[in-house]
Design a protein around this motif. Structure first.
Motif, short mmCIF file in Angstrom:
data_model
loop_
_atom_site.label_atom_id
_atom_site.label_comp_id
_atom_site.label_asym_id
_atom_site.label_seq_id
_atom_site.Cartn_x
_atom_site.Cartn_y
_atom_site.Cartn_z
N ALA A 1 0.86 -1.18 0.00
CA ALA A 1 0.00 0.00 0.00
C ALA A 1 0.90 1.23 0.00
O ALA A 1 1.86 1.29 0.76
N ARG A 2 0.58 2.18 -0.84
CA ARG A 2 1.43 3.37 -1.01
C ARG A 2 0.83 4.56 -0.28
O ARG A 2 -0.38 4.75 -0.25
N ALA A 3 1.72 5.37 0.32
CA ALA A 3 1.28 6.59 1.01
C ALA A 3 2.30 7.69 0.74
O ALA A 3 3.50 7.44 0.62
N ALA A 4 1.81 8.92 0.64
CA ALA A 4 2.71 10.06 0.51
C ALA A 4 3.44 10.29 1.83
O ALA A 4 2.85 10.17 2.90
N ILE A 5 4.73 10.58 1.76
CA ILE A 5 5.52 10.93 2.94
C ILE A 5 6.33 12.18 2.61
O ILE A 5 6.43 12.57 1.44
N GLY A 6 6.90 12.81 3.62
CA GLY A 6 7.73 13.99 3.38
C GLY A 6 8.91 13.67 2.48
O GLY A 6 9.74 12.85 2.83
N GLY A 7 8.96 14.26 1.31
CA GLY A 7 10.09 14.08 0.40
C GLY A 7 9.94 12.94 -0.58
O GLY A 7 10.83 12.70 -1.39
N GLY A 8 8.81 12.20 -0.54
CA GLY A 8 8.69 11.10 -1.48
C GLY A 8 7.48 10.23 -1.21
O GLY A 8 6.40 10.73 -0.85
N LEU A 9 7.68 8.92 -1.37
CA LEU A 9 6.60 7.96 -1.23
C LEU A 9 7.00 6.82 -0.30
O LEU A 9 8.16 6.41 -0.29
N VAL B 1 10.22 6.32 12.47
CA VAL B 1 11.59 6.83 12.59
C VAL B 1 12.28 6.87 11.23
O VAL B 1 12.98 7.84 10.90
N ALA B 2 12.07 5.85 10.41
CA ALA B 2 12.67 5.84 9.07
C ALA B 2 12.17 7.02 8.24
O ALA B 2 12.94 7.63 7.49
N LYS B 3 10.90 7.36 8.37
CA LYS B 3 10.37 8.52 7.65
C LYS B 3 11.04 9.81 8.11
O LYS B 3 11.31 10.72 7.30
N GLU B 4 11.30 9.90 9.43
CA GLU B 4 11.99 11.09 9.94
C GLU B 4 13.40 11.20 9.34
O GLU B 4 13.83 12.28 8.94
N LEU B 5 14.10 10.09 9.28
CA LEU B 5 15.46 10.11 8.71
C LEU B 5 15.42 10.37 7.21
O LEU B 5 16.32 11.00 6.65
N PHE B 6 14.39 9.88 6.55
CA PHE B 6 14.24 10.10 5.11
C PHE B 6 14.13 11.59 4.80
O PHE B 6 14.56 12.05 3.73
N ALA B 7 13.58 12.36 5.73
CA ALA B 7 13.40 13.80 5.53
C ALA B 7 14.66 14.60 5.84
O ALA B 7 14.71 15.80 5.55
N VAL B 8 15.69 13.96 6.42
CA VAL B 8 16.93 14.66 6.77
C VAL B 8 17.76 14.90 5.50
O VAL B 8 17.94 14.00 4.68
N ALA B 9 18.26 16.13 5.36
CA ALA B 9 18.98 16.49 4.13
C ALA B 9 20.28 15.73 3.96
O ALA B 9 20.67 15.38 2.84
N ALA B 10 20.99 15.48 5.06
CA ALA B 10 22.26 14.74 4.98
C ALA B 10 22.46 13.99 6.28
O ALA B 10 22.59 14.61 7.34
N LEU B 11 22.51 12.68 6.22
CA LEU B 11 22.68 11.85 7.41
C LEU B 11 24.14 11.79 7.82
O LEU B 11 25.04 11.77 6.96
N ARG C 1 23.46 6.72 9.70
CA ARG C 1 23.40 5.65 8.68
C ARG C 1 23.52 4.28 9.33
O ARG C 1 22.79 3.36 8.99
N ARG C 2 24.47 4.15 10.25
CA ARG C 2 24.67 2.86 10.90
C ARG C 2 23.44 2.47 11.73
O ARG C 2 23.00 1.32 11.71
N LEU C 3 22.90 3.44 12.47
CA LEU C 3 21.74 3.15 13.29
C LEU C 3 20.51 2.85 12.44
O LEU C 3 19.66 2.03 12.83
N LEU C 4 20.39 3.50 11.30
CA LEU C 4 19.27 3.23 10.40
C LEU C 4 19.22 1.76 10.03
O LEU C 4 18.18 1.10 10.15
N LEU C 5 20.34 1.20 9.62
CA LEU C 5 20.37 -0.20 9.19
C LEU C 5 20.41 -1.17 10.36
O LEU C 5 20.07 -2.35 10.20
#
Length: 323
Positions: free
Chosen positions: A156-164, A227-237, A242-246
């Motif tokens: 299921a697709r949803a709009a998120i900040g900066g993309g999909l 949390v992943a959506k919040e990081l997706f909106a960050v201009a530069a990680l 990056r390590r914590l994301l994965l």
């Protein structure tokens, strides 16, 4: 020849009635409201509401999946077990189409009966059946551009900040997903895989920001969508982010606020529940502390349900009576 008669009464093969309609934040097939990340953050995936007694009878668990079948079609939807729903009835919203979900065209389940004067379809009482549908893996993908997901996936697709964002469930081999991501992701790809435990997390980056990421795993271990959506909106990680994301671990300063309940002020369910636990025993008190419910007011019924579920409002009422 006469067309076959449509069965409009429930029977052994179709023991429930399917009621369809809209939800608070969406309109029709989301051609406009579906482009809003704020509106999409409240209820981002198609679902079916089931009364607890019916859930027990048909072997359904809250948060699992179920296949709803009528004489006219099938859908696979997320299960919401709730006493708000009547016994013997199912409710599924109409908004998801072939463009924004893989198996959620609820309108296709409805009997083709219309009022002879207005032409209004009978969308409230189609005989239906429901059965559990199990997925081994759950997860999500985030992307700056639309993705064409594998045919075997539920999504299921949803709009998120900066993309999909794409919420996903599947039973295929995780290694197939790794191959798929490599075919759509950029060159700077970082991966974490533990195929033995059924976990795969990966992200590609461009100019320091996430370009595409994919998290899959057992239902509780796929990763934190909020949390992943919040990081997706960050201009530069940073390298640490990056390590914590994965790793799937919480990222400092980005604790999940939960699914958005108040769309006007972006207040999440976790934040509201914590405020209730801290003593806010009414919607007015929550509004005073968080602003939730103080603009359009459409989230107030959900605020009241969260209070009722916590028992805080009941305790406050008893204290008021005692005083």
């Amino acid at each position: 020849p006469e067309p076959p008669m449509l069965r409009t009464e429930i029977h052994e093969g179709r023991p429930l009635r399917l009621n369809t309609g809209r939800i608070r934040d969406q309109w029709h097939t989301m051609t406009r409201t579906g482009t809003s990340a704020r509106l999409g953050s409240h209820l981002p995936e198609p679902f079916v509401e089931v009364h607890p007694d019916d859930a027990a009878r048909y072997g359904l668990a809250d948060g699992s999946f179920a296949r709803i079948t009528t004489d006219h079609g099938q859908c696979t939807l997320k299960v919401v077990v709730t006493a708000k729903q009547q016994r013997g009835m199912l409710f599924a919203p109409i908004h998801w189409s072939q463009a924004n979900a893989s198996a959620a065209r609820v309108g296709a389940l409805v009997a083709p009966l219309t009022d002879p004067f207005s032409g209004q379809p009978e969308a409230k009482a189609t005989p239906a059946s429901i059965a559990p549908y199990n997925y081994v893996f759950r997860g999500f993908a985030l992307s700056r551009k639309p993705l064409s997901l594998p045919d075997h996936a539920w999504w299921a697709r949803a709009a998120i900040g900066g993309g999909l964002g794409y919420l996903i469930a599947d039973n295929a081999d995780l290694k197939d997903w790794s191959s798929w991501l490599r075919s759509v992701a950029g060159d700077e790809l970082a991966e974490y895989s533990d195929f033995g435990d059924g976990v795969y997390r990966a992200a590609s980056f461009a100019d320091g920001a996430i370009e595409t990421c994919l998290f899959l795993g057992p239902a509780r271990d796929a990763g934190d969508w909020e949390v992943a959506k919040e990081l997706f909106a960050v201009a530069a990680l940073t390298d640490e982010q990056r390590r914590l994301l994965l790793s799937g671990k919480p990222v400092q300063g980005l604790a999940s606020t939960g699914p958005i309940v108040c769309a006007c002020f972006g207040v999440g369910r976790t934040t509201i529940s914590e405020t209730i636990a801290a003593g806010a025993g009414s919607a007015a008190e929550i509004g005073a502390r968080l602003k939730a419910g103080t603009n359009c007011g459409s989230c107030i019924p959900e605020l009241k349900r969260l209070i009722a579920q916590s028992g805080i409002g009941h305790k406050h009422g008893k204290l008021a009576e005692a005083s």
